[in-house]
Design a protein around this motif. Sequence first.
Motif, mmCIF file in Angstrom:
data_model
loop_
_atom_site.group_PDB
_atom_site.id
_atom_site.type_symbol
_atom_site.label_atom_id
_atom_site.label_comp_id
_atom_site.label_asym_id
_atom_site.label_seq_id
_atom_site.Cartn_x
_atom_site.Cartn_y
_atom_site.Cartn_z
ATOM 1 N N MET A 28 17.346 21.930 97.711
ATOM 2 C CA MET A 28 18.667 21.337 97.548
ATOM 3 C C MET A 28 18.758 20.610 96.216
ATOM 4 N N ASN A 29 19.951 20.601 95.634
ATOM 5 C CA ASN A 29 20.170 19.856 94.408
ATOM 6 C C ASN A 29 20.182 18.366 94.696
ATOM 7 N N PRO A 30 19.674 17.549 93.771
ATOM 8 C CA PRO A 30 19.703 16.104 93.998
ATOM 9 C C PRO A 30 21.144 15.603 94.054
ATOM 10 N N SER A 31 21.350 14.536 94.822
ATOM 11 C CA SER A 31 22.692 13.969 94.937
ATOM 12 C C SER A 31 23.076 13.260 93.647
ATOM 13 N N ARG A 32 24.373 13.055 93.467
ATOM 14 C CA ARG A 32 24.890 12.346 92.302
ATOM 15 C C ARG A 32 25.492 11.020 92.746
ATOM 16 N N PRO A 33 25.491 10.015 91.867
ATOM 17 C CA PRO A 33 26.171 8.764 92.202
ATOM 18 C C PRO A 33 27.653 9.022 92.447
ATOM 19 N N ILE A 34 28.220 8.263 93.367
ATOM 20 C CA ILE A 34 29.621 8.432 93.745
ATOM 21 C C ILE A 34 30.429 7.248 93.225
ATOM 22 N N VAL A 35 31.523 7.535 92.553
ATOM 23 C CA VAL A 35 32.437 6.504 92.069
ATOM 24 C C VAL A 35 33.798 6.749 92.697
ATOM 25 N N LEU A 36 34.337 5.703 93.335
ATOM 26 C CA LEU A 36 35.675 5.767 93.922
ATOM 27 C C LEU A 36 36.666 5.154 92.941
ATOM 28 N N SER A 37 37.631 5.952 92.523
ATOM 29 C CA SER A 37 38.632 5.509 91.563
ATOM 30 C C SER A 37 39.972 5.296 92.249
ATOM 31 N N PHE A 38 40.505 4.083 92.100
ATOM 32 C CA PHE A 38 41.882 3.783 92.472
ATOM 33 C C PHE A 38 42.710 3.930 91.201
ATOM 34 N N SER A 39 43.526 4.951 91.107
ATOM 35 C CA SER A 39 44.204 5.216 89.840
ATOM 36 C C SER A 39 45.477 6.006 90.070
ATOM 37 N N GLY A 40 46.351 5.989 89.075
ATOM 38 C CA GLY A 40 47.596 6.731 89.151
ATOM 39 C C GLY A 40 47.424 8.188 88.748
ATOM 40 N N HIS A 41 48.383 9.008 89.146
ATOM 41 C CA HIS A 41 48.357 10.426 88.782
ATOM 42 C C HIS A 41 49.170 10.645 87.521
ATOM 43 N N ASP A 42 48.542 11.248 86.527
ATOM 44 C CA ASP A 42 49.210 11.572 85.264
ATOM 45 C C ASP A 42 49.412 13.077 85.193
ATOM 46 N N PRO A 43 50.633 13.566 85.400
ATOM 47 C CA PRO A 43 50.845 15.015 85.377
ATOM 48 C C PRO A 43 50.621 15.660 84.020
ATOM 49 N N SER A 44 50.602 14.864 82.947
ATOM 50 C CA SER A 44 50.343 15.446 81.629
ATOM 51 C C SER A 44 48.853 15.649 81.370
ATOM 52 N N GLY A 45 48.004 15.103 82.244
ATOM 53 C CA GLY A 45 46.575 15.392 82.187
ATOM 54 C C GLY A 45 45.767 14.575 81.204
ATOM 55 N N GLY A 46 46.328 13.527 80.632
ATOM 56 C CA GLY A 46 45.582 12.781 79.627
ATOM 57 C C GLY A 46 44.982 11.480 80.090
ATOM 58 N N ALA A 47 45.601 10.858 81.107
ATOM 59 C CA ALA A 47 45.173 9.534 81.539
ATOM 60 C C ALA A 47 45.060 9.521 83.058
ATOM 61 N N GLY A 48 44.939 8.317 83.625
ATOM 62 C CA GLY A 48 44.927 8.172 85.067
ATOM 63 C C GLY A 48 43.778 8.889 85.740
ATOM 64 N N ILE A 49 44.065 9.430 86.928
ATOM 65 C CA ILE A 49 42.994 10.010 87.717
ATOM 66 C C ILE A 49 42.373 11.225 87.040
ATOM 67 N N GLN A 50 43.173 11.974 86.260
ATOM 68 C CA GLN A 50 42.594 13.118 85.543
ATOM 69 C C GLN A 50 41.543 12.659 84.541
ATOM 70 N N ALA A 51 41.856 11.600 83.804
ATOM 71 C CA ALA A 51 40.893 11.064 82.850
ATOM 72 C C ALA A 51 39.650 10.551 83.557
ATOM 73 N N ASP A 52 39.852 9.903 84.700
ATOM 74 C CA ASP A 52 38.713 9.361 85.446
ATOM 75 C C ASP A 52 37.792 10.479 85.918
ATOM 76 N N ILE A 53 38.376 11.517 86.486
ATOM 77 C CA ILE A 53 37.550 12.607 87.014
ATOM 78 C C ILE A 53 36.792 13.300 85.889
ATOM 79 N N GLU A 54 37.464 13.587 84.780
ATOM 80 C CA GLU A 54 36.782 14.224 83.651
ATOM 81 C C GLU A 54 35.614 13.368 83.163
ATOM 82 N N THR A 55 35.842 12.074 83.051
ATOM 83 C CA THR A 55 34.793 11.178 82.574
ATOM 84 C C THR A 55 33.627 11.120 83.548
ATOM 85 N N LEU A 56 33.918 11.033 84.831
ATOM 86 C CA LEU A 56 32.854 10.965 85.832
ATOM 87 C C LEU A 56 32.041 12.249 85.870
ATOM 88 N N VAL A 57 32.711 13.384 85.788
ATOM 89 C CA VAL A 57 31.992 14.657 85.778
ATOM 90 C C VAL A 57 31.079 14.750 84.556
#
Length: 263
Positions: A1-30
């Motif tokens: 099995m692959n080792p687990s990764r640390p989990i970060v829970l983000s409380f954030s807004g949705h940015d439909p343009s894809g530059g900020a908010g939860i999209q930015a958070d997910i990209e950064t965490l990945v």
Amino acid sequence: MNPSRPIVLSFSGHDPSGGAGIQADIETLVSHQCHAVSVITALTEQDTRNVKRLIPQSSENIISQAKTLLDDMAVNAFKIGLIGHHETALAIYAILKQYPEIPVILDPVLAAGGGADLSNDRLIATVVDLLLPCTTVLTPNSEEARKLANLEDLSECGLSLLEAGSEYVLITGTHESTPSVQNQLFHDERCWETYTWERLPASYHGSGCTLATSIAALMAHGLSPIQAVLEAQEYTWNSLNTAYQTGKGQYNPNRFFWMEDDV
């Protein structure tokens, strides 16, 4: 099995343009080899220039979604971005007080990059009174620091925000009229360190989200707040330096330049 990764829970807004908010958070965490889980605080209508409309989610849904995730997963860090409404802040506080052992990185998004106001006096008071005492690292830009502290001098702002309860306060200087960007870290009742970065030429959508989420990711990997603050600034600067433009407004940070071996 692959080792687990640390989990970060983000409380954030949705940015439909894809530059900020939860999209930015997910990209950064990945890019930091973390697993991203999220609670959307608000929907928005926005483009790369500005936010046109903010649609907060109900506090009941926010609490329920967060509890469902936390009952299932061992979260290593909380990241808070756009709040948008004082009832949302109350909902987030209701969750944080149940998990005092999890570090909290708070990016107090009080206005959009294009200038649209995303806060009011009641929300600011709730953030200061309830959320700052739960916060491990606070990452306001200079304008946000002045609003939160109701002071003008940035050194006084940093000390005031420490006194309000945040353990570390990183005030970023991108909004100041200085040749280089100076970010100030406050801790232990003093200005702990000042970091100087080359000022880049463009305006960037989601830079604050990127910085705060990078700190959260690095702390989730076990770094100390001070080391996480230093490395997150380097990550963010490089993301901005390799940014690209998708629309007619601000540039998007390139958050995927960091390869797996760098974590």
